[in-house]
Design a protein around this motif. Structure first.
Motif, short mmCIF file in Angstrom:
data_model
loop_
_atom_site.label_atom_id
_atom_site.label_comp_id
_atom_site.label_asym_id
_atom_site.label_seq_id
_atom_site.Cartn_x
_atom_site.Cartn_y
_atom_site.Cartn_z
N VAL A 83 0.88 -1.16 0.00
CA VAL A 83 0.00 0.00 0.00
C VAL A 83 0.92 1.21 0.00
O VAL A 83 1.92 1.25 0.72
N TYR A 84 0.60 2.21 -0.85
CA TYR A 84 1.45 3.40 -0.90
C TYR A 84 0.71 4.64 -0.44
O TYR A 84 -0.51 4.73 -0.53
N ASN A 85 1.48 5.58 0.11
CA ASN A 85 0.94 6.86 0.54
C ASN A 85 1.94 7.95 0.15
O ASN A 85 3.06 7.96 0.65
N TYR A 86 1.54 8.81 -0.78
CA TYR A 86 2.35 9.97 -1.18
C TYR A 86 1.89 11.19 -0.40
O TYR A 86 0.70 11.35 -0.13
N GLN A 87 2.84 12.05 -0.07
CA GLN A 87 2.56 13.35 0.52
C GLN A 87 3.43 14.38 -0.19
O GLN A 87 4.53 14.04 -0.67
N ILE A 88 2.97 15.63 -0.23
CA ILE A 88 3.80 16.70 -0.77
C ILE A 88 3.96 17.76 0.31
O ILE A 88 3.12 17.88 1.22
N GLY A 89 5.07 18.49 0.22
CA GLY A 89 5.28 19.53 1.21
C GLY A 89 6.68 20.08 1.20
O GLY A 89 7.37 20.07 0.18
N LEU A 90 7.11 20.54 2.38
CA LEU A 90 8.38 21.22 2.55
C LEU A 90 9.35 20.34 3.32
O LEU A 90 9.02 19.83 4.39
N PHE A 91 10.56 20.20 2.76
CA PHE A 91 11.67 19.56 3.47
C PHE A 91 12.41 20.72 4.13
O PHE A 91 13.04 21.53 3.45
N ASP A 92 12.32 20.83 5.45
CA ASP A 92 12.83 22.02 6.14
C ASP A 92 14.31 21.94 6.48
O ASP A 92 14.97 20.94 6.21
N LYS A 93 14.82 23.03 7.11
CA LYS A 93 16.25 23.11 7.44
C LYS A 93 16.67 22.06 8.46
O LYS A 93 17.84 21.75 8.56
N LYS A 94 15.73 21.51 9.21
CA LYS A 94 16.05 20.46 10.18
C LYS A 94 16.12 19.09 9.52
O LYS A 94 16.40 18.10 10.19
N GLY A 95 15.78 19.03 8.22
CA GLY A 95 15.78 17.74 7.53
C GLY A 95 14.52 16.94 7.76
O GLY A 95 14.54 15.72 7.69
N GLU A 96 13.41 17.64 8.03
CA GLU A 96 12.14 16.97 8.29
C GLU A 96 11.11 17.39 7.24
O GLU A 96 11.11 18.52 6.76
N TRP A 97 10.23 16.46 6.91
CA TRP A 97 9.15 16.72 5.96
C TRP A 97 7.94 17.28 6.69
O TRP A 97 7.58 16.80 7.77
N ASN A 98 7.34 18.31 6.09
CA ASN A 98 6.11 18.92 6.60
C ASN A 98 5.10 18.97 5.47
O ASN A 98 5.37 19.58 4.43
N SER A 99 3.96 18.34 5.67
CA SER A 99 2.93 18.32 4.65
C SER A 99 2.34 19.72 4.52
O SER A 99 1.94 20.32 5.51
N MET A 100 2.34 20.25 3.29
CA MET A 100 1.72 21.55 3.02
C MET A 100 1.51 21.73 1.53
O MET A 100 2.12 21.03 0.72
N ASN A 101 0.63 22.65 1.20
CA ASN A 101 0.34 22.95 -0.19
C ASN A 101 1.46 23.79 -0.80
O ASN A 101 2.05 24.62 -0.12
N ILE A 102 1.69 23.58 -2.07
CA ILE A 102 2.68 24.37 -2.82
C ILE A 102 1.89 25.42 -3.60
O ILE A 102 1.00 25.08 -4.38
N ARG A 103 2.20 26.68 -3.39
CA ARG A 103 1.41 27.76 -3.98
C ARG A 103 1.80 28.11 -5.40
O ARG A 103 0.95 28.41 -6.22
#
Length: 133
Positions: free
Chosen positions: A68-88
């Motif tokens: 089962v797959y789950n894709y998310q989109i967002g920001l890879f921040d300066k801490k090296g962590e993914w944050n789900s958010m919309n791209i404007r």
């Protein structure tokens, strides 16, 4: 039913590594695989160690005779962590979607070759230009 014994974590990692520079081996464990793509740099003016990126990530979890797959989109921040958010910005989103769609095609073809199922989770994203389900 579970995957045949011939589909070990190492065998699958080798197959997934051939898809491109997306699999993150250190985040993978038996029955779980993590992929990501830093598609668009938010600001090249920032020093490389502090840069943030728009991109996507994928989690694959073993289920039955496939995953089962789950894709998310967002920001890879300066801490090296993914944050789900919309791209404007439309151009950033279009580039991100094209990288994701190209990867998904290679992934689906690989699963067809392995004769394994690949199904979307209920939470996976739907892209503007083409659905991933």
């Amino acid at each position: 039913m579970t995957l045949p014994a011939s589909y070990s974590k190492n065998k699958l990692l080798k197959r997934f590594s051939a898809l491109g520079p997306y699999v993150r081996e250190l985040k993978c464990q038996n029955g779980y695989f993590f992929f990501d793509c830093l598609a668009v740099c938010v600001s090249a003016k920032v020093v490389p160690e502090k840069r943030e990126f728009w991109g996507w990530w994928l989690e694959l979890e073993e289920q039955g005779q496939g995953f089962v797959y789950n894709y998310q989109i967002g920001l890879f921040d300066k801490k090296g962590e993914w944050n789900s958010m919309n791209i404007r910005k439309k151009a950033d989103l279009e580039h991100l979607e094209s990288t994701l769609q190209a990867f998904h095609k290679r992934l689906a073809d690989s699963f067809d070759t392995l004769k394994l199922t690949l199904v979307p989770s209920e939470n996976t994203i739907t892209l503007q230009t083409q659905t991933m389900v």
